[in-house]
Write a protein that holds these residues in place. Structure first.
Motif, PDB file in Angstrom:
ATOM      1  N   LYS A   1      -5.886   4.141   0.258  1.00 52.04           N
ATOM      2  CA  LYS A   1      -6.403   5.395  -0.003  1.00 52.04           C
ATOM      3  C   LYS A   1      -5.731   6.329   0.831  1.00 52.04           C
ATOM      4  O   LYS A   1      -6.156   7.608   0.947  1.00 52.04           O
ATOM      5  N   SER A   2      -4.542   5.958   1.235  1.00 48.98           N
ATOM      6  CA  SER A   2      -3.707   7.190   1.935  1.00 48.98           C
ATOM      7  C   SER A   2      -3.278   8.382   1.006  1.00 48.98           C
ATOM      8  O   SER A   2      -2.835   8.117  -0.214  1.00 48.98           O
TER       9      SER A   2
ATOM     10  N   LEU B   1      -8.155   1.002   3.015  1.00 49.22           N
ATOM     11  CA  LEU B   1      -6.652   0.525   2.727  1.00 49.22           C
ATOM     12  C   LEU B   1      -6.273   0.843   1.208  1.00 49.22           C
ATOM     13  O   LEU B   1      -7.272   0.711   0.378  1.00 49.22           O
TER      14      LEU B   1
ATOM     15  N   GLY C   1     -10.147   4.829   9.788  1.00 45.28           N
ATOM     16  CA  GLY C   1      -9.111   5.185   8.662  1.00 45.28           C
ATOM     17  C   GLY C   1     -10.120   5.466   7.119  1.00 45.28           C
ATOM     18  O   GLY C   1     -11.360   5.233   7.301  1.00 45.28           O
TER      19      GLY C   1
ATOM     20  N   SER D   1       0.672  -1.077   0.028  1.00 49.42           N
ATOM     21  CA  SER D   1       0.020   0.082   0.046  1.00 49.42           C
ATOM     22  C   SER D   1       0.892   1.115  -0.129  1.00 49.42           C
ATOM     23  O   SER D   1       0.503   2.021  -0.544  1.00 49.42           O
TER      24      SER D   1
ATOM     25  N   GLY E   1      -6.469   9.707   9.520  1.00 45.91           N
ATOM     26  CA  GLY E   1      -7.157   8.418   9.747  1.00 45.91           C
ATOM     27  C   GLY E   1      -8.405   8.228  10.449  1.00 45.91           C
ATOM     28  O   GLY E   1      -9.162   7.534   9.977  1.00 45.91           O
TER      29      GLY E   1
ATOM     30  N   ILE F   1       1.243   5.715   7.714  1.00 45.41           N
ATOM     31  CA  ILE F   1       0.316   5.323   6.859  1.00 45.41           C
ATOM     32  C   ILE F   1      -0.710   4.247   7.330  1.00 45.41           C
ATOM     33  O   ILE F   1      -1.714   4.185   6.836  1.00 45.41           O
TER      34      ILE F   1
ATOM     35  N   GLU G   1      -3.310   6.081   9.078  1.00 43.71           N
ATOM     36  CA  GLU G   1      -4.229   6.782   8.089  1.00 43.71           C
ATOM     37  C   GLU G   1      -5.259   5.872   7.591  1.00 43.71           C
ATOM     38  O   GLU G   1      -6.380   6.283   7.196  1.00 43.71           O
ATOM     39  N   GLU G   2      -4.730   4.679   7.069  1.00 40.39           N
ATOM     40  CA  GLU G   2      -5.637   3.950   6.378  1.00 40.39           C
ATOM     41  C   GLU G   2      -6.521   2.989   6.932  1.00 40.39           C
ATOM     42  O   GLU G   2      -7.460   2.783   6.776  1.00 40.39           O
TER      43      GLU G   2
END
Length: 470
Positions: free
Chosen positions: A280-281, A278, A275, A35, A271, A299, A302-303
């Motif tokens: 889409k950060s 998955l 979040g 990711s 996030g 990350i 965030e996701e």
């Protein structure tokens, strides 16, 4: 709670907890590496799976190292401890010499002499890329546990404790800390785990803490004269400390040392609880430096949000509990010391990394075990997990259970052999023999018959010749 206690009371509970927690962390790590690197890999190579394929290859190599280590007995780990540490020291010396040679020449790039090339913390020997500091962690675990186990009760004397442990550890700290202060802190955690498992007195820990703080201060000051991986630039170690204790306002940060500090917090804030999804950060689009390595936890936050962070932290907590459980249940002193040191290494590295990302600790540049992108770190980490798995199978209850219902021969050949059975101390458990009243006229015969049954025979020439020899 009763059901949980029943599950934990099973003989192979430590083994299954270790395999499940580390396996889930490895799976999450491969997912997050893909990711965090897919956008960058597609922009540079035209293949979004390039970094994932590389990490998956190292994961396969690490699983091979796990399989080998879980099959090895304790005596093999004790035998390879010194050679592993020696190879790590030689590689660290080569790495530091190449960096010094580059600084003396004033090139300011990657240092190379013949087939050897140094790039920051990595040493290239032809096409082979290694990170010597990762091998040094495993070497210190094995060698330190073996050395302390051999000394035994003699560790109560300061001289026996200090030699040769402290000179070797001091040299290792210097070689590693010259380039990587964060890894040196992990080695310090390994040393603390070894001494704590050995039962060292508290005042020795206090003395070592003072020397450790002085060493960290010297390495921070040494970065001002060009030591470390920062080259001839400003003292990045001091900048990280000042940013942690006195962070500037976000509008004054710009692209300076605090840029990464705030970008990680923006990712965590973006996030929320669950979040953004998955893959889409938005911060991984080259906004957050080292998003695939040192700051991959941002990350992940965030996701996957707070829920994903709690899952990862829970898995590391299970791993820490399992490592200490193995150390408490094994009978061999070497296994107990090595299990404690390996657990201290993995857990402290995770704490330092996550603490730096969320702002509870200064940034040190350490990767997150199992999760961050990095080949050498993943292979050595899985080898350490294999060692812990071997120790978990050697627990007394686990060994008896495996011998009571042994797996088929082909399973033992493919997966792992049976561990050795614990030594049975039968003499200490035997009840005292009951005293018998002497029978008139047969006293000598009764004593001779009571000898083999556990009673003491008289000293002297009483009894038959075979009994006297016995």
């Amino acid at each position: 709670m009763a059901a949980l206690r029943g599950l934990l009371a099973r003989p192979l509970a430590s083994y299954y907890l270790l395999i499940s927690s580390s396996g889930l962390l490895l799976l999450i790590g491969l997912t997050m590496v893909f990711s965090a690197t897919s956008v960058r890999a597609y922009a540079t190579d035209g293949n979004a799976f390039a970094m994932l394929a590389k990490q998956a290859l190292f994961a396969l190599i690490g699983l091979g190292a796990f399989w080998i280590c879980q099959r090895l007995p304790a005596r093999t780990f004790r035998a390879v401890g010194l050679p592993t540490l020696g190879v790590a020291v030689v590689l660290l010396v080569l790495l530091d010499i190449l960096h010094l040679f580059d600084k003396l020449n004033g090139d300011g790039g990657d240092a190379s002499i013949g087939p050897l090339e140094a790039r920051l913390l990595w040493l290239y020997i032809g096409p082979i890329q290694v990170q010597p500091s990762e091998l040094a962690k495993f070497g210190l675990v094995l060698w330190g546990a073996d050395m302390i186990a051999r000394k035994g009760a003699a560790l109560g004397w300061w001289r026996e404790l200090a030699t040769p442990l402290f000179p070797v550890v001091g040299l290792l700290f210097l070689l590693v800390g010259y380039n990587d202060l964060g890894t040196m802190l992990c080695l310090l955690a390994v040393l603390v785990g070894l001494l704590w498992a050995a039962g060292i007195r508290k005042r020795i820990f206090g003395t070592l803490s003072v020397f450790g703080l002085l060493g960290v201060g010297l390495l921070v000051a040494a970065a001002s004269i060009g030591a470390g991986s920062s080259g001839d630039g400003p003292n990045y170690r001091l900048a990280r400390l000042t940013t942690f204790f006195n962070p500037p306002p976000p509008e004054e940060c710009g692209l300076k040392d605090c840029y990464q500090y705030f970008q990680a917090r923006y990712a965590i804030d973006n996030g929320g609880w669950f979040g953004v999804g998955l893959g889409k950060s938005s911060l991984k689009w080259n906004w957050l430096p080292e998003a695939h390595n040192d700051f991959i936890f941002a990350i992940l936050a965030e996701e996957l949000g707070v829920v994903g962070c709690v899952v990862v932290l829970s898995l590391f907590a299970v791993l820490a509990y399992t490592g200490l459980r193995i150390a408490r249940r094994v009978a061999d002193p070497f296994r107990r010391l090595a299990a404690t040191a390996a657990t201290a290494w993995l857990v402290s590295q995770a704490v330092i990394n996550i603490g730096g990302v969320v702002g509870l600790l200064p940034i040190t540049g350490l990767p997150l075990p199992f999760i961050s992108d990095g080949g050498s770190a993943l292979v050595v980490t899985l080898a350490a997990i294999g060692m812990l798995a071997s120790f978990a199978r050697a627990e007394p209850d686990a060994a008896r259970a495996l011998h009571a219902r042994p797996a088929p021969r082909w399973v033992r050949l493919v997966w792992a052999p049976l561990p050795p059975l614990p030594s049975a101390r039968r003499r200490a458990k035997l009840p005292a023999p009951a005293r018998r009243e002497p029978v008139p006229g047969t006293g000598k015969r009764r004593e001779a018959e009571a000898g083999p049954a556990g009673g003491r025979t008289r000293k002297g020439r009483a009894g038959t010749a075979s009994e006297r020899r016995r």
